[in-house]
Design a protein around this motif. Structure first.
Motif, mmCIF file in Angstrom:
data_model
loop_
_atom_site.group_PDB
_atom_site.id
_atom_site.type_symbol
_atom_site.label_atom_id
_atom_site.label_comp_id
_atom_site.label_asym_id
_atom_site.label_seq_id
_atom_site.Cartn_x
_atom_site.Cartn_y
_atom_site.Cartn_z
ATOM 1 N N UNK A 99 0.944 -1.213 -0.103
ATOM 2 C CA UNK A 99 -0.061 0.019 -0.007
ATOM 3 C C UNK A 99 0.814 1.335 0.081
ATOM 4 N N UNK A 100 2.067 1.098 -1.087
ATOM 5 C CA UNK A 100 2.743 2.361 -0.927
ATOM 6 C C UNK A 100 2.315 3.624 -1.258
ATOM 7 N N UNK A 101 3.207 4.680 -0.821
ATOM 8 C CA UNK A 101 2.627 6.057 -0.906
ATOM 9 C C UNK A 101 3.041 6.619 -2.291
ATOM 10 N N UNK A 102 4.363 6.112 -2.863
ATOM 11 C CA UNK A 102 4.998 6.676 -3.989
ATOM 12 C C UNK A 102 5.802 5.370 -4.397
ATOM 13 N N UNK A 103 5.874 5.299 -6.085
ATOM 14 C CA UNK A 103 7.114 4.616 -6.503
ATOM 15 C C UNK A 103 8.055 5.605 -7.083
ATOM 16 N N UNK A 104 9.328 5.322 -6.925
ATOM 17 C CA UNK A 104 10.449 6.214 -7.649
ATOM 18 C C UNK A 104 11.039 5.215 -8.572
ATOM 19 N N UNK A 123 6.019 2.527 -18.110
ATOM 20 C CA UNK A 123 4.851 1.473 -17.529
ATOM 21 C C UNK A 123 4.348 1.565 -16.319
ATOM 22 N N UNK A 124 5.374 2.044 -15.420
ATOM 23 C CA UNK A 124 4.666 2.222 -13.966
ATOM 24 C C UNK A 124 4.161 3.571 -13.766
ATOM 25 N N UNK A 125 4.282 4.693 -14.646
ATOM 26 C CA UNK A 125 3.682 5.757 -14.615
ATOM 27 C C UNK A 125 2.233 5.639 -15.194
ATOM 28 N N UNK A 126 2.038 4.765 -15.882
ATOM 29 C CA UNK A 126 0.536 4.604 -16.601
ATOM 30 C C UNK A 126 -0.135 3.496 -15.902
ATOM 31 N N UNK A 127 0.236 2.569 -14.841
ATOM 32 C CA UNK A 127 -0.142 1.538 -14.177
ATOM 33 C C UNK A 127 -0.210 1.493 -12.725
ATOM 34 N N UNK A 128 0.631 2.403 -12.110
ATOM 35 C CA UNK A 128 0.877 2.471 -10.628
ATOM 36 C C UNK A 128 -0.370 2.804 -10.160
#
Length: 140
Positions: A99-104, A123-128
């Motif tokens: 349940x992360x707050x942000x992905x870097x 990919x991460x930006x579109x599916x996070x």
């Protein structure tokens, strides 16, 4: 939402830069840092002679980076995880699990032909399931 920052790493210098940005962000947010390495196929090499051998695997990248970051910022709780699978999918799964707050992620392969072929950051930006921070990891 948990107070966790997830960062994806491999053995590259640009991944190290993204991890350092993630560490600073986690420190600023009072969050913990979760360092993730993804690999589709494990590659390993053995170094040394006789009984003084050490085996280094691409699956070890998250542990190596996590330990080195921990030495530079003792106030941030740092964990690590190695996942078999595609990097973007693995980061997203870990972010959901925690349940992360942000992905870097770093911005490697977001220029030129790499932009057309796709990148982990894209990919991460579109599916996070959470916010995404794309760290500038280019030298120029």
């Amino acid at each position: 939402m948990a107070n966790v920052v997830v960062v994806g790493v491999d053995a590259s210098p640009s991944a190290r830069k993204a991890a350092e940005v993630a560490l600073d962000l986690a420190g600023s947010l009072g969050a913990s840092l979760h360092v993730v390495t993804a690999f589709e196929m494990e590659n390993a090499e053995t170094f040394g002679v006789g009984s003084d051998k050490v085996r280094i695997s691409n699956a070890d990248s998250s542990e190596i980076v996590a330990k080195s970051l921990g030495a530079s910022r003792p106030g941030v709780d740092i964990t690590h995880f190695a996942a078999r699978g595609k990097p973007a999918d693995s980061l997203i799964k870990e972010a959901i699990r925690l349940d992360a707050r942000v992905i870097v992620v770093g911005n490697r392969r977001m220029r030129g032909i790499g932009r057309l072929l796709g990148s982990v950051a894209n990919s991460v930006a579109h599916n996070a399931p959470c916010d995404v921070y794309i760290a500038n990891t280019y030298e120029d």
